[in-house]
Design a protein around this motif. Structure first.
Motif, PDB file in Angstrom:
ATOM      1  N   ARG A 273      45.015  38.756  42.349  1.00 42.30           N
ATOM      2  CA  ARG A 273      45.771  39.356  41.498  1.00 42.30           C
ATOM      3  C   ARG A 273      45.796  38.953  39.919  1.00 42.30           C
ATOM      4  O   ARG A 273      46.506  39.616  39.126  1.00 42.30           O
ATOM      5  CB  ARG A 273      47.104  39.932  42.005  1.00 42.30           C
ATOM      6  N   GLN A 274      45.133  37.958  39.876  1.00 42.77           N
ATOM      7  CA  GLN A 274      45.373  37.311  38.205  1.00 42.77           C
ATOM      8  C   GLN A 274      46.830  37.014  37.875  1.00 42.77           C
ATOM      9  O   GLN A 274      47.005  37.362  36.838  1.00 42.77           O
ATOM     10  CB  GLN A 274      44.469  38.061  37.270  1.00 42.77           C
ATOM     11  N   ILE A 275      47.777  36.720  38.940  1.00 44.37           N
ATOM     12  CA  ILE A 275      48.984  36.774  38.637  1.00 44.37           C
ATOM     13  C   ILE A 275      49.390  35.802  37.221  1.00 44.37           C
ATOM     14  O   ILE A 275      50.151  36.352  36.492  1.00 44.37           O
ATOM     15  CB  ILE A 275      49.686  36.517  39.825  1.00 44.37           C
ATOM     16  N   PRO A 276      48.859  34.428  37.344  1.00 40.97           N
ATOM     17  CA  PRO A 276      49.299  33.770  36.467  1.00 40.97           C
ATOM     18  C   PRO A 276      49.005  34.474  34.901  1.00 40.97           C
ATOM     19  O   PRO A 276      49.800  34.329  34.043  1.00 40.97           O
ATOM     20  CB  PRO A 276      48.458  32.515  36.631  1.00 40.97           C
ATOM     21  N   GLU A 277      47.662  34.862  34.866  1.00 37.71           N
ATOM     22  CA  GLU A 277      47.249  35.393  33.669  1.00 37.71           C
ATOM     23  C   GLU A 277      48.111  36.776  33.219  1.00 37.71           C
ATOM     24  O   GLU A 277      48.402  36.988  32.155  1.00 37.71           O
ATOM     25  CB  GLU A 277      45.623  35.634  33.831  1.00 37.71           C
ATOM     26  N   ALA A 278      48.201  37.307  34.400  1.00 36.88           N
ATOM     27  CA  ALA A 278      49.353  38.672  33.855  1.00 36.88           C
ATOM     28  C   ALA A 278      50.489  38.256  33.531  1.00 36.88           C
ATOM     29  O   ALA A 278      51.099  38.973  32.524  1.00 36.88           O
ATOM     30  CB  ALA A 278      49.306  39.385  35.229  1.00 36.88           C
ATOM     31  N   SER A 279      51.009  37.199  34.116  1.00 33.32           N
ATOM     32  CA  SER A 279      52.473  36.814  33.838  1.00 33.32           C
ATOM     33  C   SER A 279      52.300  36.329  32.270  1.00 33.32           C
ATOM     34  O   SER A 279      53.222  36.568  31.317  1.00 33.32           O
ATOM     35  CB  SER A 279      52.873  35.926  34.447  1.00 33.32           C
ATOM     36  N   GLU A 280      51.617  35.347  31.923  1.00 33.80           N
ATOM     37  CA  GLU A 280      51.395  34.981  30.517  1.00 33.80           C
ATOM     38  C   GLU A 280      51.178  35.999  29.671  1.00 33.80           C
ATOM     39  O   GLU A 280      51.814  35.926  28.381  1.00 33.80           O
ATOM     40  CB  GLU A 280      50.099  33.892  30.737  1.00 33.80           C
ATOM     41  N   SER A 281      50.198  36.865  29.798  1.00 32.58           N
ATOM     42  CA  SER A 281      50.167  38.044  28.909  1.00 32.58           C
ATOM     43  C   SER A 281      51.299  39.044  28.674  1.00 32.58           C
ATOM     44  O   SER A 281      51.487  39.203  27.353  1.00 32.58           O
ATOM     45  CB  SER A 281      48.922  38.846  29.734  1.00 32.58           C
ATOM     46  N   THR A 282      52.040  39.109  29.641  1.00 25.78           N
ATOM     47  CA  THR A 282      53.159  39.762  29.515  1.00 25.78           C
ATOM     48  C   THR A 282      54.353  39.250  28.742  1.00 25.78           C
ATOM     49  O   THR A 282      54.936  39.735  27.948  1.00 25.78           O
ATOM     50  CB  THR A 282      53.780  40.446  30.889  1.00 25.78           C
TER      51      THR A 282
ATOM     52  N   ALA B  95      53.883  37.158  26.451  1.00 27.38           N
ATOM     53  CA  ALA B  95      53.236  37.076  25.027  1.00 27.38           C
ATOM     54  C   ALA B  95      53.626  38.335  24.477  1.00 27.38           C
ATOM     55  O   ALA B  95      53.225  38.740  23.285  1.00 27.38           O
ATOM     56  CB  ALA B  95      51.861  36.615  25.022  1.00 27.38           C
ATOM     57  N   GLY B  96      54.003  39.445  25.181  1.00 23.10           N
ATOM     58  CA  GLY B  96      54.533  40.657  24.498  1.00 23.10           C
ATOM     59  C   GLY B  96      53.300  41.671  24.565  1.00 23.10           C
ATOM     60  O   GLY B  96      53.446  42.645  24.036  1.00 23.10           O
ATOM     61  N   LYS B  97      52.123  41.643  25.266  1.00 23.88           N
ATOM     62  CA  LYS B  97      51.174  42.195  25.436  1.00 23.88           C
ATOM     63  C   LYS B  97      51.271  43.246  26.513  1.00 23.88           C
ATOM     64  O   LYS B  97      52.183  42.815  27.440  1.00 23.88           O
ATOM     65  CB  LYS B  97      49.707  41.378  25.702  1.00 23.88           C
ATOM     66  N   TRP B  98      50.434  44.255  26.721  1.00 27.17           N
ATOM     67  CA  TRP B  98      50.830  45.238  27.570  1.00 27.17           C
ATOM     68  C   TRP B  98      49.461  45.585  28.020  1.00 27.17           C
ATOM     69  O   TRP B  98      48.627  46.625  28.050  1.00 27.17           O
ATOM     70  CB  TRP B  98      51.412  46.351  27.036  1.00 27.17           C
ATOM     71  N   GLU B  99      48.784  44.728  29.223  1.00 25.74           N
ATOM     72  CA  GLU B  99      47.191  44.681  29.348  1.00 25.74           C
ATOM     73  C   GLU B  99      47.130  45.131  30.745  1.00 25.74           C
ATOM     74  O   GLU B  99      46.517  44.489  31.576  1.00 25.74           O
ATOM     75  CB  GLU B  99      46.607  43.468  29.125  1.00 25.74           C
ATOM     76  N   LYS B 100      47.631  46.438  31.094  1.00 27.39           N
ATOM     77  CA  LYS B 100      47.768  46.789  32.373  1.00 27.39           C
ATOM     78  C   LYS B 100      46.403  46.902  33.304  1.00 27.39           C
ATOM     79  O   LYS B 100      46.296  46.446  34.313  1.00 27.39           O
ATOM     80  CB  LYS B 100      48.551  48.076  32.932  1.00 27.39           C
TER      81      LYS B 100
END
Length: 276
Positions: free
Chosen positions: A117-126, A128-133
């Motif tokens: 689920r790429q959880i670490p990258e998704a958490s880091e992205s969020t 950082a204020g990104k919204w890369e669903k």
């Protein structure tokens, strides 16, 4: 006179207290294991040595250990102890194989979810204020094939948990009999078969001459395109350089490691690659 025990690695204070409660004279030096010279200098006064993975018990250490009777590893793997040299000196080497079985198996499952689920990258992205669903869709585990290399104590628990996740489980374990495999609900197959079929591969073997580099460049090349690899067992089981190349080429879709060939891991071919 009370036996003297040296604890040369980081261990819980509770464990140290257990020694004291049993009338054992214990010295707790959690950083000593990293200092081979200092360890060799003082080991002669101890009857017992309690270690984790940082202390390397070499022939030099054992030669200096004139009173040593037992080395106890708080964990499963004893590959940081020269067992042949210890045996020649009559020093017993013990481990605690059941102490962290469930923890390690659960950790491997958690790492499998994290890489799927790429959880670490998704958490880091969020954060950082990104919204890369759409970037972090990931993949489902249901009906995927999990290849378990080593279906002993920990690998067996992983097999059980994976079946609960509705995964198809293939094991590669020369010591797993047909009857036990049937009881576990897994297929015990040849390594070549596992490599070709598995969507996820998780390793649960000790580091020995037989298992060193078990996922070599050659064996990684036999895996299915898009495979994800989890190693919570031992560093040195996977060719990290070859894996890094296959992650870059896209042949391997992701990897989740918490053990490395060189530890402490300060630099590694896998660092800073996406979905690792």
């Amino acid at each position: 006179m009370a036996p003297k025990v040296l604890v040369s690695d980081k261990l819980s204070e509770t464990a140290v207290q257990i020694f004291r409660d049993r009338g054992i004279d214990v010295d707790f030096m959690p950083e000593l294991g990293k200092d081979k010279e200092k360890l060799a200098e003082i080991i002669g006064q101890y009857d017992g040595l309690a270690i984790r993975s940082a202390t390397k018990v070499t022939p030099t250490i054992l030669n200096a250990a004139t009173n040593l009777k037992v080395i106890a590893r708080a964990g499963i793997g004893t590959d940081n102890v020269d067992k042949e040299a210890a045996s020649k000196k009559g020093v017993i080497v013990m481990n605690t194989p059941f102490g962290n079985m469930i923890t390690t198996a659960e950790h491997a499952i958690a790492m499998m979810f994290a890489v799927a689920r790429q959880i670490p990258e998704a958490s880091e992205s969020t954060h950082a204020g990104k919204w890369e669903k759409s970037k972090f869709m990931g993949t489902e585990l249901t009906h995927k094939t999990l290849g378990v290399i080593g279906a002993g104590n920990i690998g067996g628990i992983v097999c059980d948990r994976a079946r609960g996740l509705k995964m198809k489980v293939i094991a590669f374990d020369p010591f797993l009999g047909e009857e036990k495999a049937d009881k576990m609900g897994v297929e015990n197959e040849a390594r070549e078969y596992l490599l070709k079929r598995a969507d996820f591969i998780t390793l649960h073997v000790p580091f020995t001459d037989a298992t060193a580099n078990i996922l070599s460049r050659e064996n990684l090349a036999k895996t299915k395109k898009g495979v994800r690899i989890i190693n919570c067992a031992r560093g040195g089981l996977v060719d990290e350089e070859a894996l890094a190349e296959m992650l870059k080429s896209g042949h391997v879709a992701g990897a989740a490691f918490d053990v490395f060939q060189v530890e402490p891991a300060k630099e590694n071919a896998l660092f800073n690659l996406p979905n690792v």
